[in-house]
Structure formats: structure tokens, C-alpha cells
Design a protein around this motif. Structure first.
Motif, mmCIF file in Angstrom:
data_model
loop_
_atom_site.group_PDB
_atom_site.id
_atom_site.type_symbol
_atom_site.label_atom_id
_atom_site.label_comp_id
_atom_site.label_asym_id
_atom_site.label_seq_id
_atom_site.Cartn_x
_atom_site.Cartn_y
_atom_site.Cartn_z
ATOM 1 N N LEU A 18 0.833 -1.277 0.103
ATOM 2 C CA LEU A 18 0.078 0.071 -0.076
ATOM 3 C C LEU A 18 0.983 1.303 0.070
ATOM 4 O O LEU A 18 0.548 2.326 -0.752
ATOM 5 C CB LEU A 18 -0.982 0.008 1.353
ATOM 6 N N ARG A 19 2.011 1.312 0.778
ATOM 7 C CA ARG A 19 2.701 2.326 0.914
ATOM 8 C C ARG A 19 3.639 2.514 -0.634
ATOM 9 O O ARG A 19 3.686 3.595 -0.945
ATOM 10 C CB ARG A 19 3.810 2.221 1.964
ATOM 11 N N TYR A 20 3.929 1.216 -1.126
ATOM 12 C CA TYR A 20 4.709 1.478 -2.376
ATOM 13 C C TYR A 20 3.714 1.984 -3.436
ATOM 14 O O TYR A 20 4.126 2.973 -4.207
ATOM 15 C CB TYR A 20 5.030 -0.051 -2.668
ATOM 16 N N TYR A 21 2.510 1.664 -3.588
ATOM 17 C CA TYR A 21 1.354 2.190 -4.490
ATOM 18 C C TYR A 21 1.264 3.642 -4.141
ATOM 19 O O TYR A 21 1.178 4.335 -5.318
ATOM 20 C CB TYR A 21 0.143 1.367 -4.354
ATOM 21 N N GLU A 22 1.182 4.150 -3.112
ATOM 22 C CA GLU A 22 0.939 5.453 -2.510
ATOM 23 C C GLU A 22 2.348 6.299 -3.254
ATOM 24 O O GLU A 22 2.091 7.306 -3.923
ATOM 25 C CB GLU A 22 0.960 5.632 -1.206
ATOM 26 N N LYS A 23 3.506 5.773 -2.887
ATOM 27 C CA LYS A 23 4.780 6.401 -3.355
ATOM 28 C C LYS A 23 4.878 6.313 -5.053
ATOM 29 O O LYS A 23 5.337 7.481 -5.594
ATOM 30 C CB LYS A 23 6.187 5.394 -2.904
ATOM 31 N N GLU A 24 4.461 5.297 -5.587
ATOM 32 C CA GLU A 24 4.428 5.291 -7.140
ATOM 33 C C GLU A 24 3.392 6.126 -7.786
ATOM 34 O O GLU A 24 3.327 6.425 -9.021
ATOM 35 C CB GLU A 24 4.159 3.661 -7.535
ATOM 36 N N GLY A 25 2.445 6.744 -6.859
ATOM 37 C CA GLY A 25 1.363 7.349 -7.503
ATOM 38 C C GLY A 25 0.200 6.655 -8.076
ATOM 39 O O GLY A 25 -0.520 7.511 -8.830
ATOM 40 N N ILE A 26 -0.023 5.541 -7.641
ATOM 41 C CA ILE A 26 -1.076 4.923 -8.308
ATOM 42 C C ILE A 26 -2.259 4.608 -7.155
ATOM 43 O O ILE A 26 -3.249 4.029 -7.374
ATOM 44 C CB ILE A 26 -0.763 3.463 -8.723
ATOM 45 N N LEU A 27 -1.821 4.969 -5.887
ATOM 46 C CA LEU A 27 -2.853 5.003 -4.760
ATOM 47 C C LEU A 27 -2.918 6.483 -4.399
ATOM 48 O O LEU A 27 -2.109 6.767 -3.373
ATOM 49 C CB LEU A 27 -2.619 4.100 -3.725
ATOM 50 N N PRO A 28 -3.570 7.463 -5.034
ATOM 51 C CA PRO A 28 -3.482 8.885 -4.657
ATOM 52 C C PRO A 28 -4.471 9.553 -3.703
ATOM 53 O O PRO A 28 -5.181 8.775 -3.117
ATOM 54 C CB PRO A 28 -3.840 9.571 -5.979
ATOM 55 N N ASP A 29 -4.064 10.541 -3.130
ATOM 56 C CA ASP A 29 -4.905 11.273 -2.204
ATOM 57 C C ASP A 29 -4.965 10.427 -0.870
ATOM 58 O O ASP A 29 -6.146 10.693 -0.298
ATOM 59 C CB ASP A 29 -5.987 11.696 -2.571
ATOM 60 N N VAL A 30 -4.016 9.602 -0.393
ATOM 61 C CA VAL A 30 -4.171 9.195 0.991
ATOM 62 C C VAL A 30 -4.060 10.122 1.882
ATOM 63 O O VAL A 30 -2.962 10.880 2.135
ATOM 64 C CB VAL A 30 -3.098 7.916 1.056
ATOM 65 N N GLY A 31 -5.218 10.219 2.870
ATOM 66 C CA GLY A 31 -5.121 10.923 3.928
ATOM 67 C C GLY A 31 -4.239 10.581 5.264
ATOM 68 O O GLY A 31 -3.718 9.727 5.305
ATOM 69 N N ARG A 32 -4.164 11.721 5.995
ATOM 70 C CA ARG A 32 -3.219 11.374 7.368
ATOM 71 C C ARG A 32 -4.417 11.676 8.391
ATOM 72 O O ARG A 32 -5.240 12.926 8.490
ATOM 73 C CB ARG A 32 -2.277 12.057 7.258
ATOM 74 N N ASP A 33 -4.547 11.182 9.426
ATOM 75 C CA ASP A 33 -5.020 11.462 10.859
ATOM 76 C C ASP A 33 -4.196 12.444 11.704
ATOM 77 O O ASP A 33 -3.043 12.729 11.115
ATOM 78 C CB ASP A 33 -5.467 10.066 11.596
ATOM 79 N N GLU A 34 -4.738 12.709 12.857
ATOM 80 C CA GLU A 34 -4.022 13.830 13.483
ATOM 81 C C GLU A 34 -2.588 13.073 14.159
ATOM 82 O O GLU A 34 -1.677 13.958 14.328
ATOM 83 C CB GLU A 34 -4.887 14.212 14.928
ATOM 84 N N GLY A 35 -2.539 11.861 14.092
ATOM 85 C CA GLY A 35 -1.158 11.379 14.437
ATOM 86 C C GLY A 35 -0.241 11.059 13.223
ATOM 87 O O GLY A 35 0.966 10.575 13.399
ATOM 88 N N GLY A 36 -0.616 11.398 11.914
ATOM 89 C CA GLY A 36 0.102 11.324 10.810
ATOM 90 C C GLY A 36 -0.029 9.967 10.295
ATOM 91 O O GLY A 36 0.845 9.731 9.334
ATOM 92 N N ARG A 37 -0.968 9.281 10.682
ATOM 93 C CA ARG A 37 -1.024 7.726 10.155
ATOM 94 C C ARG A 37 -2.032 7.817 8.820
ATOM 95 O O ARG A 37 -2.671 8.743 8.881
ATOM 96 C CB ARG A 37 -1.622 7.128 11.093
ATOM 97 N N ARG A 38 -1.602 6.745 8.127
ATOM 98 C CA ARG A 38 -2.664 7.057 6.704
ATOM 99 C C ARG A 38 -3.846 6.392 7.348
ATOM 100 O O ARG A 38 -4.028 5.410 7.999
ATOM 101 C CB ARG A 38 -1.860 5.924 5.825
ATOM 102 N N VAL A 39 -4.820 7.228 6.408
ATOM 103 C CA VAL A 39 -6.311 6.735 6.628
ATOM 104 C C VAL A 39 -6.827 6.694 4.977
ATOM 105 O O VAL A 39 -6.512 7.701 4.247
ATOM 106 C CB VAL A 39 -7.168 7.946 7.315
#
Length: 121
Positions: A18-39
């Protein structure tokens, strides 16, 4: 909203993918919570499922990126996106036909061995 752990469970993909897909740009717009964790949203879960179908059928990261770039351009590219998917579908169908042909050869060989084992050759 879903945590990365929940998405792992829903999708079967490891967090590293999931992190790799986000880094590659094929899982865009992943948000973050107040703790900086992906949501992740339900829409992103749907996209992950579609992404997995494309990857599982041999679509490359580059082709997925091209699809996403077209998607980001909006309705004006719907015909191009459709054509990209139609072309991919044709590749899948060709691969399935070759796989079916190979399977038939294997079935024939098994049948031959069955006849040999039973002494009917």
C-alpha cells in the motif's frame, strides 16, 4: 475512514505494498489522521480493488499511471480510458486463450499417463 491495518485486512495487501502504491502515485490522495497515520476512504478501498484486478491481469504500473492521469483530466478523457481498458481486456482474453490451450495439452498428457498406468496403452 480506515487505518492501513484495516485496509490490509480488507484487501489482502501488505502495508508495504500500500505504501509502495502510494509512493508510485497509483494510490493517490491518501489522507493522514492527527497522528500522521494513513487513513483510507471507501472510494480508495474501491480503487484498491480495481487496482488489484488490473495488476492481477498483467497491467503494468506505467499503464495504471496513464489511466490515472487520464482519469484526473475528467470526463474529456472517458473515451481514452475506455479504450485503454478495452485494449487491456483484449490482452487478457488472448492470455486466457493461450492458457486454455496449454491446459488442454496438459490434460491430454495426464490422460496418456492414466492409460499407461492402467495398462491400456
Amino acid at each position: 475512514m480506515y487505518s492501513i491495518r484495516e485496509v490490509q485486512i480488507k484487501s489482502g495487501l501488505p502495508a508495504s505494498t500500500l505504501r509502495y502504491y502510494e509512493k508510485e502515485g497509483i494510490l493517490p490522495d491518501v489522507g493522514r489522521d492527527e497522528g500522521g497515520r494513513r487513513v483510507y476512504t471507501d472510494k480508495q478501498i474501491d480503487w484498491i480493488r480495481f487496482l488489484m484486478a488490473m495488476k492481477d491481469t498483467g497491467m503494468t504500473i506505467e499503464e495504471i499511471k496513464a489511466y490515472l492521469e487520464l482519469n484526473a483530466q475528467g470526463e474529456a478523457t472517458i473515451h481514452e480510458r475506455r479504450e485503454l481498458l478495452v485494449d487491456h481486456k483484449k490482452k487478457i482474453e488472448e492470455h486466457m486463450a493461450q492458457t486454455q490451450s496449454n491446459l488442454e495439452k496438459i490434460i491430454q498428457k495426464i490422460a496418456y499417463y492414466d492409460r499407461v498406468v492402467m495398462g491400456k496403452f
